[in-house]
Design an enzyme around this catalytic site. Structure first.
Site, PDB file in Angstrom:
ATOM      1  N   ARG A 128     145.874 106.071 -83.825  1.00 44.57           N
ATOM      2  CA  ARG A 128     147.171 106.395 -83.235  1.00 44.57           C
ATOM      3  C   ARG A 128     147.750 105.232 -82.429  1.00 44.57           C
ATOM      4  O   ARG A 128     148.960 105.198 -82.188  1.00 44.57           O
ATOM      5  CB  ARG A 128     147.055 107.605 -82.303  1.00 44.57           C
ATOM      6  CG  ARG A 128     146.748 108.890 -83.034  1.00 44.57           C
ATOM      7  CD  ARG A 128     146.386 109.979 -82.055  1.00 44.57           C
ATOM      8  NE  ARG A 128     145.878 111.151 -82.725  1.00 44.57           N
ATOM      9  CZ  ARG A 128     146.603 112.198 -83.073  1.00 44.57           C
ATOM     10  NH1 ARG A 128     147.882 112.224 -82.801  1.00 44.57           N
ATOM     11  NH2 ARG A 128     146.058 113.219 -83.686  1.00 44.57           N
ATOM     12  N   MET A 156     139.782 102.481 -78.992  1.00 41.11           N
ATOM     13  CA  MET A 156     140.385 102.264 -80.314  1.00 41.11           C
ATOM     14  C   MET A 156     140.712 103.606 -80.953  1.00 41.11           C
ATOM     15  O   MET A 156     139.924 104.546 -80.889  1.00 41.11           O
ATOM     16  CB  MET A 156     139.434 101.476 -81.197  1.00 41.11           C
ATOM     17  CG  MET A 156     139.389 100.031 -80.813  1.00 41.11           C
ATOM     18  SD  MET A 156     138.544  99.071 -82.068  1.00 41.11           S
ATOM     19  CE  MET A 156     138.560  97.483 -81.253  1.00 41.11           C
ATOM     20  N   SER A 157     141.886 103.660 -81.566  1.00 46.48           N
ATOM     21  CA  SER A 157     142.335 104.884 -82.230  1.00 46.48           C
ATOM     22  C   SER A 157     143.377 104.498 -83.269  1.00 46.48           C
ATOM     23  O   SER A 157     144.168 103.569 -83.047  1.00 46.48           O
ATOM     24  CB  SER A 157     142.979 105.818 -81.198  1.00 46.48           C
ATOM     25  OG  SER A 157     143.727 106.815 -81.852  1.00 46.48           O
ATOM     26  N   HIS A 167     135.626 102.816 -86.327  1.00 42.83           N
ATOM     27  CA  HIS A 167     135.056 103.455 -87.524  1.00 42.83           C
ATOM     28  C   HIS A 167     133.927 102.592 -88.082  1.00 42.83           C
ATOM     29  O   HIS A 167     132.919 103.104 -88.579  1.00 42.83           O
ATOM     30  CB  HIS A 167     136.121 103.602 -88.621  1.00 42.83           C
ATOM     31  CG  HIS A 167     137.216 104.565 -88.290  1.00 42.83           C
ATOM     32  ND1 HIS A 167     138.506 104.161 -88.054  1.00 42.83           N
ATOM     33  CD2 HIS A 167     137.207 105.913 -88.165  1.00 42.83           C
ATOM     34  CE1 HIS A 167     139.258 105.231 -87.810  1.00 42.83           C
ATOM     35  NE2 HIS A 167     138.492 106.302 -87.855  1.00 42.83           N
ATOM     36  N   ALA A 204     137.847  98.990 -85.987  1.00 43.30           N
ATOM     37  CA  ALA A 204     136.477  98.566 -85.667  1.00 43.30           C
ATOM     38  C   ALA A 204     135.622  99.718 -85.142  1.00 43.30           C
ATOM     39  O   ALA A 204     134.397  99.704 -85.263  1.00 43.30           O
ATOM     40  CB  ALA A 204     136.526  97.423 -84.663  1.00 43.30           C
ATOM     41  N   THR A 248     143.043 104.889 -91.852  1.00 42.17           N
ATOM     42  CA  THR A 248     143.567 103.865 -90.943  1.00 42.17           C
ATOM     43  C   THR A 248     142.396 103.348 -90.097  1.00 42.17           C
ATOM     44  O   THR A 248     142.366 103.461 -88.870  1.00 42.17           O
ATOM     45  CB  THR A 248     144.749 104.393 -90.094  1.00 42.17           C
ATOM     46  OG1 THR A 248     145.722 104.924 -91.005  1.00 42.17           O
ATOM     47  CG2 THR A 248     145.429 103.301 -89.295  1.00 42.17           C
ATOM     48  N   ASP A 268     135.946 111.198 -79.351  1.00 43.96           N
ATOM     49  CA  ASP A 268     136.246 112.619 -79.564  1.00 43.96           C
ATOM     50  C   ASP A 268     135.020 113.412 -79.123  1.00 43.96           C
ATOM     51  O   ASP A 268     134.326 114.030 -79.937  1.00 43.96           O
ATOM     52  CB  ASP A 268     136.549 112.866 -81.039  1.00 43.96           C
ATOM     53  CG  ASP A 268     137.754 112.073 -81.507  1.00 43.96           C
ATOM     54  OD1 ASP A 268     138.852 112.370 -81.043  1.00 43.96           O
ATOM     55  OD2 ASP A 268     137.573 111.134 -82.294  1.00 43.96           O
TER      56      ASP A 268
HETATM   57  O1  PAF Z   1     137.591 112.569 -86.097  1.00 45.12           O
HETATM   58  C1  PAF Z   1     138.244 112.633 -87.153  1.00 45.12           C
HETATM   59  O2  PAF Z   1     138.773 111.633 -87.677  1.00 45.12           O
HETATM   60  C2  PAF Z   1     138.443 113.993 -87.830  1.00 45.12           C
HETATM   61  O3  PAF Z   1     138.572 115.006 -86.895  1.00 45.12           O
HETATM   62  C3  PAF Z   1     137.335 114.317 -88.857  1.00 45.12           C
HETATM   63  C4  PAF Z   1     135.992 114.444 -88.195  1.00 45.12           C
HETATM   64  C5  PAF Z   1     137.290 113.249 -89.921  1.00 45.12           C
HETATM   65  C6  PAF Z   1     137.646 115.656 -89.532  1.00 45.12           C
HETATM   66  O4  PAF Z   1     138.859 115.630 -90.206  1.00 45.12           O
END
Ligand code: PAF
Length: 284
Positions: free
Chosen positions: A188, A185-186, A37, A35, A32, A151
């Protein structure tokens, strides 16, 4: 763009790239894609000659089965997004490929970095992250691995993993990408109702208030946390999971508002758990 789901095929391609002297950048994701990512991908493409994205919703890092079951999956649009961004390879394994039935499961943890924040309120989460990320590092053999700083605790835990166990790669933290109204951004965010999406803006506004009150001269950490907690709790349908102030390196609680501190929060807006954090420098 190559899409691979099997480990054998992935290893073959990696060996070929290594023989040619390619520099491999790796962006692990749970799909999912947004931006945020793509900032990881952009950074990887700047530093590396080949970029791998993995898409795998890792069951072992979800402490709440309901959260796992409702995690959004959008593989077709993710692949299209990766193609448009010039990703070289997407690793898209199944649960069976990542976790073939094992008689000797391993559990990893870094207790000092997991005792607060998400490590405290999501027991088992970082054990799952360490497990999957170690496996993914061995499978993709990257020179650089890119992680979002939203994170932040995950970034610290993985940086420590790489250092303590001498993984031959460098972990790069990429700044949090935000919506126009400041919400981090997430994947979720997609699950928020329009009303809850509005409530979620209290999170970035809380960070604004945090900076304003610090600059305004607030020196007492408990009073400061109370002001911020009260502000968040004005949100209807919002529940605080944690609001903590810790040292950015050790992730241990701080008792004074001085030097660099990490203000980190996790809140439930409706059923959706959102996290955010900022490193703040306290005025002298
Ligand atoms: O941050 C994430 O999306 C996840 O924790 C990761 C690093 C892909 C591990 O599953």
């Amino acid at each position: 763009m190559i899409v691979v789901s099997e480990i054998g095929k992935l290893k073959e391609i990696i060996q070929e790239w290594k023989q040619k002297g390619e520099i491999i950048g790796f962006c692990p994701t749970m799909g999912t894609l947004h931006a945020g990512h793509m900032d990881l991908v952009t950074q990887s493409k700047k530093q590396c000659s080949k970029t791998i994205v993995s898409i795998f919703v890792n069951p072992t890092q979800f402490n709440d089965p309901k959260d796992f079951a409702s995690y959004p999956i959008n593989t077709d649009s993710d692949l299209q997004y990766c193609q448009e961004q010039g990703v070289d390879l997407v690793f898209l394994p199944s649960v069976e490929v990542m976790y073939p039935k094992s008689l000797t499961p391993i559990q990893m943890s870094i207790p000092s970095l997991q005792s607060n924040l998400c490590g405290r309120t999501r027991p088992g989460h970082f054990e799952g992250v360490l497990q999957v990320v170690s496996k993914l590092f061995h499978l993709t053999e990257p020179h650089f691995a890119f992680f979002g700083l939203k994170d932040y605790q995950q970034f610290r835990v993985i940086s420590a993993l790489v250092m303590e166990l001498n993984f031959p790669l460098q972990v790069i933290g990429v700044p949090t990408k935000r919506e126009q109204d400041g919400l981090a951004m997430s994947s979720r965010n997609l699950r928020l109702t329009p009303k809850d999406r509005e409530t979620a803006t209290l999170i970035p506004r809380m960070f604004q208030l945090a900076k304003k009150t610090l600059v305004g001269g607030e020196k007492n950490i408990n009073t400061w946390k109370e002001i911020l907690t009260e502000f968040l709790l004005t949100g209807i349908n919002l529940k605080i999971d944690y609001l903590e102030v810790v040292d950015p390196l050790t992730l241990q609680p701080v008792t004074n508002l001085s030097g660099d501190i990490l203000l980190a929060t996790a809140v439930f807006v409706g059923e959706v758990r959102l996290i955010d954090n900022e490193i703040l420098t306290c005025p002298n």
